[in-house]
Design an enzyme around this catalytic site. Structure first.
Site, PDB file in Angstrom:
ATOM      1  N   TYR A 124     138.609 -51.567  51.356  1.00 12.93           N
ATOM      2  CA  TYR A 124     137.367 -52.341  51.204  1.00 12.93           C
ATOM      3  C   TYR A 124     137.262 -52.787  49.758  1.00 12.93           C
ATOM      4  CZ  TYR A 124     132.285 -53.241  50.907  1.00 12.93           C
ATOM      5  OH  TYR A 124     131.051 -53.820  50.694  1.00 12.93           O
ATOM      6  N   ASP A 141     142.320 -52.693  42.861  1.00  9.22           N
ATOM      7  CA  ASP A 141     140.878 -52.476  42.998  1.00  9.22           C
ATOM      8  C   ASP A 141     140.605 -51.011  42.652  1.00  9.22           C
ATOM      9  OD1 ASP A 141     138.336 -53.061  45.561  1.00  9.22           O
ATOM     10  OD2 ASP A 141     138.332 -51.919  43.685  1.00  9.22           O
ATOM     11  N   LYS A 160     131.253 -48.782  39.446  1.00  7.17           N
ATOM     12  CA  LYS A 160     130.809 -47.389  39.600  1.00  7.17           C
ATOM     13  C   LYS A 160     130.773 -46.611  38.279  1.00  7.17           C
ATOM     14  CE  LYS A 160     132.417 -47.481  44.383  1.00  7.17           C
ATOM     15  NZ  LYS A 160     131.251 -47.291  45.271  1.00  7.17           N
TER      16      LYS A 160
HETATM   17  P1  KE4 Z   1     129.850 -52.659  45.209  1.00  9.37           P
HETATM   18  O1  KE4 Z   1     129.648 -54.153  45.431  1.00  9.37           O
HETATM   19  O2  KE4 Z   1     129.295 -51.832  46.358  1.00  9.37           O
HETATM   20  O3  KE4 Z   1     129.364 -52.200  43.842  1.00  9.37           O
HETATM   21  O4  KE4 Z   1     131.436 -52.390  45.181  1.00  9.37           O
HETATM   22  C1  KE4 Z   1     132.209 -52.796  46.269  1.00  9.37           C
HETATM   23  C2  KE4 Z   1     133.477 -51.962  46.297  1.00  9.37           C
HETATM   24  C3  KE4 Z   1     134.671 -52.545  45.879  1.00  9.37           C
HETATM   25  N1  KE4 Z   1     135.834 -51.855  45.882  1.00  9.37           N
HETATM   26  C4  KE4 Z   1     135.873 -50.555  46.298  1.00  9.37           C
HETATM   27  C5  KE4 Z   1     137.188 -49.842  46.288  1.00  9.37           C
HETATM   28  C6  KE4 Z   1     134.689 -49.908  46.730  1.00  9.37           C
HETATM   29  O5  KE4 Z   1     134.755 -48.620  47.153  1.00  9.37           O
HETATM   30  C7  KE4 Z   1     133.462 -50.613  46.735  1.00  9.37           C
HETATM   31  C8  KE4 Z   1     132.169 -49.982  47.206  1.00  9.37           C
HETATM   32  N2  KE4 Z   1     132.302 -48.684  47.803  1.00  9.37           N
HETATM   33  C9  KE4 Z   1     131.296 -48.323  48.779  1.00  9.37           C
HETATM   34  C10 KE4 Z   1     131.634 -46.931  49.323  1.00  9.37           C
HETATM   35  N3  KE4 Z   1     132.697 -46.986  50.246  1.00  9.37           N
HETATM   36  C11 KE4 Z   1     129.919 -48.351  48.189  1.00  9.37           C
HETATM   37  C12 KE4 Z   1     128.856 -47.717  49.052  1.00  9.37           C
HETATM   38  C13 KE4 Z   1     128.088 -48.752  49.829  1.00  9.37           C
HETATM   39  O6  KE4 Z   1     128.668 -49.719  50.346  1.00  9.37           O
HETATM   40  O7  KE4 Z   1     126.864 -48.556  49.908  1.00  9.37           O
END
Ligand code: KE4
Length: 428
Positions: A142, A237, A270
């Site tokens: 993701y 990523d 993060k």
């Molecule tokens: P954000 O747009 O949520 O800040 O980041 C997206 C993203 C991009 N790349 C990786 C590897 C990620 O894990 C994420 C976001 N992770 C999720 C948890 N699997 C955030 C939690 C959520 O979606 O509420």
């Protein structure tokens, strides 16, 4: 009706699903999400004043634990000076320098407000810099919710993808090829079928969105070779793994396994924001100079490099850069996984786990899954029962079997021992 339930009812009247991000709704595990009122160290408290040991840490950012005094002090000072200017500040330079100091593969970076925005921008830059449209991602990874990345595998191998979400036009999804993770043959086939037409390959080097799956060394080595051969940019990523699995992120781990290994671009989020909205993407100068205002690839943001968020991120990075920080965190995280595994073995429950730095994962299976299919074949029902048995005992794990877990510097040995004791009861 419990206060959490009452709040959930009320939330659902004004916010779709009652949440501002889907995973928070507990739909994968069932039950009522806990409405958090405050957090301190390794703990969260919900609206019913129940305390939980927190293994989500806001999905990664809270590596120091909640309410670290140096971080709070930095944020409060920055807020008093001004919340946002829409103009450059020295602190953005300091944060960029602090991140680049730990990531030798990057010469420059740009700050944005979310991992999605960073991944989306990195993708547009890779396409602009190469003049190519096609991209590769992997099933189970993701990269945020930008249209081009909400795509699942096409029918045939290495054919174009289909949207995983409504609202993503097929014309957009068709440029995205989705391959099985850790599959060298599929990689070779895709590069042969689309020789010199791929703008980039985007990958989670340790896939935290499949709970915890490592990219094998032969696979990662071959990926690097194929990208170099074809002029395709390898985009790491590291939104989840960056400054979490090691101070230099997963690329530092792979550099130790594959001499001289470097991705071409990296995406962070993060931890570098320490819990405030902040993310980044970067690479070598020749690629980054394609970005506006220097080059033809547009990218922008009102709150990019926000002065309070950069203060939070800088204070966090300063703390995790201290000597032995990651050694201690890795040891504490390993102790958790080993304790859970031992408790499962005593109860004869098929269970396995892995960790790197402060990130961990576990599966109700006898062997660690190596790709998405294997992850989804693990015992979901048992996972959900375990999740609730632990939640009832005040242990807050990720509410979905495809999510990773996180330990912070605030988790003590006693916290780990108490969690393992709860797991022993739960497995029984
Ligand atoms: P954000 O747009 O949520 O800040 O980041 C997206 C993203 C991009 N790349 C990786 C590897 C990620 O894990 C994420 C976001 N992770 C999720 C948890 N699997 C955030 C939690 C959520 O979606 O509420």
């Amino acid at each position: 009706m419990s206060t959490n339930q009452a709040l959930f009812e009320r939330a659902q009247r004004v916010i779709p699903g009652g949440v501002n991000s889907p995973v928070r709704a507990f739909r994968a595990v069932g039950g009522t999400p806990r409405f958090i009122t405050r957090a301190q160290g390794a703990y969260l408290w919900d609206a019913e004043e129940k305390r939980y040991t927190d293994y989500i840490g806001s999905w990664g950012p809270m590596i120091l634990g909640h309410g670290h005094p140096a971080v709070l002090d930095a944020v409060q000072r920055a807020a008093a000076e001004g919340l946002s200017f829409g103009a450059p500040t020295e602190r953005e330079i300091e944060l960029a320098e602090a991140i680049l100091a730990q990531v030798p593969s990057m010469e420059q970076l740009r700050l944005v407000s979310s991992g999605t925005e960073a991944g989306m921008s990195a993708l547009r830059l890779a396409r602009g810099a190469t003049g190519r449209s096609k991209i590769v991602k992997f099933e189970g990874c993701y990269h945020g919710h930008a249209d081009a990345l909400l795509v699942k595998a096409g029918s045939g191998l290495a054919t174009f993808g289909h949207p995983t979400s409504a609202g993503v036009p097929p014309e957009v999804a068709q440029h995205t090829i989705v391959l099985p993770y850790n599959d060298v043959a599929a990689l070779e086939a895709a590069f042969d079928a689309h020789s010199r037409q791929l703008a980039c390959v985007m990958i989670e080097p340790i896939a935290g969105n499949m709970n915890f799956v490592r990219a094998g060394v032969p696979f990662m080595k071959r990926l690097r070779e194929l990208c170099s051969r074809d002029g395709t940019l390898l985009v790491f990523d590291e939104v989840m793994t960056g400054f979490r699995v090691a101070l230099g992120g997963a690329q530092a781990v792979y550099r130790g396994l594959i001499p001289g290994f470097q991705p071409d671009m990296s995406v962070f989020g993060k931890v570098i924001g320490g819990g405030m909205p902040l993310a980044a993407f970067g690479g070598k100068k020749d690629v980054m100079s394609q970005l506006a205002p220097l080059g033809p690839v547009y990218q922008a943001g009102t709150l990019s490099g926000n002065p309070v968020a950069t203060a939070c991120g800088l204070a966090t990075l300063r703390e995790i850069a201290r000597p032995d920080f990651f050694e201690a965190l890795a040891q504490r995280t390993r102790a958790l996984v080993q304790g859970l595994s031992a408790a499962a073995r005593e109860a004869d429950v098929p269970f396995c786990g892995d960790s790197e730095g402060g990130m961990f994962g576990f599966f109700f299976a006898r062997a660690l899954p190596q790709d998405y299919g294997a992850v989804m074949a693990t015992d979901k029902e048992r996972f959900n029962r375990f999740f609730h048995a632990m939640l009832d005992r005040g242990v807050y794990l990720a509410p979905a079997l495809y999510e990773a877990g996180f330990v912070s510097a605030a988790h003590t040995e006693a916290d780990i021992d108490a969690t393992v004791a709860s797991a022993r009861e739960a497995f029984a």
